[in-house]
Design an enzyme around this catalytic site. Structure first.
Site, PDB file in Angstrom:
ATOM      1  N   HIS A  57       0.856  -1.194   0.000  1.00  0.00           N
ATOM      2  CA  HIS A  57       0.000   0.000   0.000  1.00  0.00           C
ATOM      3  C   HIS A  57       0.890   1.241   0.000  1.00  0.00           C
ATOM      4  O   HIS A  57       1.872   1.310   0.730  1.00  0.00           O
ATOM      5  CB  HIS A  57      -0.884  -0.024   1.261  1.00  0.00           C
ATOM      6  CG  HIS A  57      -1.667   1.229   1.472  1.00  0.00           C
ATOM      7  ND1 HIS A  57      -1.517   2.011   2.602  1.00  0.00           N
ATOM      8  CD2 HIS A  57      -2.611   1.840   0.712  1.00  0.00           C
ATOM      9  CE1 HIS A  57      -2.339   3.043   2.532  1.00  0.00           C
ATOM     10  NE2 HIS A  57      -3.009   2.955   1.394  1.00  0.00           N
ATOM     11  N   HIS A 132       2.408  11.165  -1.270  1.00  0.00           N
ATOM     12  CA  HIS A 132       1.515  10.770  -0.188  1.00  0.00           C
ATOM     13  C   HIS A 132       1.658  11.803   0.929  1.00  0.00           C
ATOM     14  O   HIS A 132       2.398  11.609   1.880  1.00  0.00           O
ATOM     15  CB  HIS A 132       1.834   9.370   0.340  1.00  0.00           C
ATOM     16  CG  HIS A 132       0.810   8.850   1.301  1.00  0.00           C
ATOM     17  ND1 HIS A 132       1.142   8.177   2.461  1.00  0.00           N
ATOM     18  CD2 HIS A 132      -0.541   8.922   1.278  1.00  0.00           C
ATOM     19  CE1 HIS A 132       0.038   7.846   3.106  1.00  0.00           C
ATOM     20  NE2 HIS A 132      -0.998   8.286   2.410  1.00  0.00           N
TER      21      HIS A 132
END
Length: 341
Positions: A57, A132
């Site tokens: 992930h 991110h």
């Protein structure tokens, strides 16, 4: 017989990629670099959508740049707060979801990569970066790292899932797609029937890379697969119990044909979670103590048309995640043995 096959496969796969001085193996050092090539012959013609495949992930987030601007994936309030240098240091603790580089993940057995990308404000050359919360490495650098591994391991197949795009216009998309072409060339697999995607078929074509592109631009390029072909339901919870219930429910609703399936075995922090564990970060606050229970769920699963396919995790090196997922494919061998009886 199954036990013997397991031992033989572990002897082939379980080498140490980067030996440490003590001579012991840590989970990040167990090398599954050629696990697909090591699968038994009868699994070579099983659709990849029916195999158990480990994934990560936010795969690229092993490094983020706290000196760069806050990413366009963040709210205006976070961007204002991030003007304080300490805030970016804290953001980094919650933005990083992996310890291993692309190369290290590949050697550990990871074959699915969850990728989020963005342009960077003020970057004149229109370069694309992983993102991110904070910017990561250049996408080009990551693609080249993956391609280098694939060249050295010609029977391994990877799934690159570009599922979030930020601050990208048509020119940015064209640049990114050109980068993908330049990096992988003939290794790219054209979009076609999911059921035709077997190891044997891909080996014969010398194709190793499936690119999923969650943007209408995929229609313009034969080597881009629609994002709809790889659904990845998201539980969005901090509770292991709720996560497992969600994973079970979405697996039961999985389409038996026509797509791959990603089980996101991850917990997602709430604002109050971050506030309580501000300094500890994602790994120490949420992942480390819950990952063993999540892995226990993984061990109970079975691959197949209505079973698990791709399973993703944060910090894939904290437990023996990749090997646990890979070994689920032994259950397909058990089915074959029972069918012969």
């Amino acid at each position: 017989m199954l036990a013997v096959r397991k031992v033989r496969r572990k002897l082939r796969m379980g080498t140490i990629c980067s030996p440490n001085p003590s001579g012991t193996k840590t989970s990040s050092e167990v090398c599954n670099a050629d696990w697909m090539a090591s699968l038994p012959a009868h699994l070579h013609n099983v659709p990849l959508s029916n195999l158990a495949i480990p994934g990560s992930h936010d795969s690229f987030s092993y490094w983020v740049d706290e000196k760069s601007p806050v990413g366009p994936d963040q709210t205006p309030a976070i961007k204002r707060l991030a003007r304080i240098s300490l805030v970016k240091k804290l953001m980094k603790k919650w933005s990083v979801t992996q310890n291993l580089t692309f190369r290290e993940q590949l050697e550990a057995g990871i074959r699915y990569f969850d990728l989020r990308v963005s342009s960077k404000p003020g970057d004149a050359d229109q370069e694309i970066y992983f993102i991110h919360g904070l910017f990561g490495i250049k996408v080009w650098d990551g693609l080249m790292e993956i391609d280098s591994f694939l060249t050295q391991h010609p029977q391994e197949i990877v799934f690159l899932d570009f599922n979030h795009f930020y601050a990208m216009d048509e020119a940015h998309h064209k640049r990114l797609i050109l980068r993908i072409q330049e990096a992988f060339g003939n290794k790219l697999c054209s979009a076609c029937s999911v059921e035709s995607m077997t190891l044997q078929a891909l080996w014969e074509k010398k194709c190793q890379v499936l690119i999923f592109y969650h943007c209408p631009f995929y229609k313009q390029y034969p080597f881009l697969w629609s994002g709809k072909k790889i659904p990845a339901p998201w539980a969005n919870t901090t509770s292991v119990r709720k996560l497992i219930l969600f994973l079970e429910t979405t697996l039961s609703e999985r389409a038996p044909r026509g797509s791959f399936h990603v089980s996101q075995a991850i917990l997602t922090p709430r604002v109050k979670t971050i506030a309580r564990g501000l300094v500890g970060g994602l790994k120490n606050t949420l992942v480390h103590r819950n990952l063993p229970a999540i892995l226990d769920w993984v061990k109970t699963q079975k691959p197949g048309a209505m079973g698990v396919n791709i399973i993703t995790s944060d910090f894939v090196d904290l437990v023996d995640f990749a090997t646990t997922v890979i070994e689920l494919n032994d259950l397909l061998q058990e089915d074959r043995a029972l069918a012969k009886c």
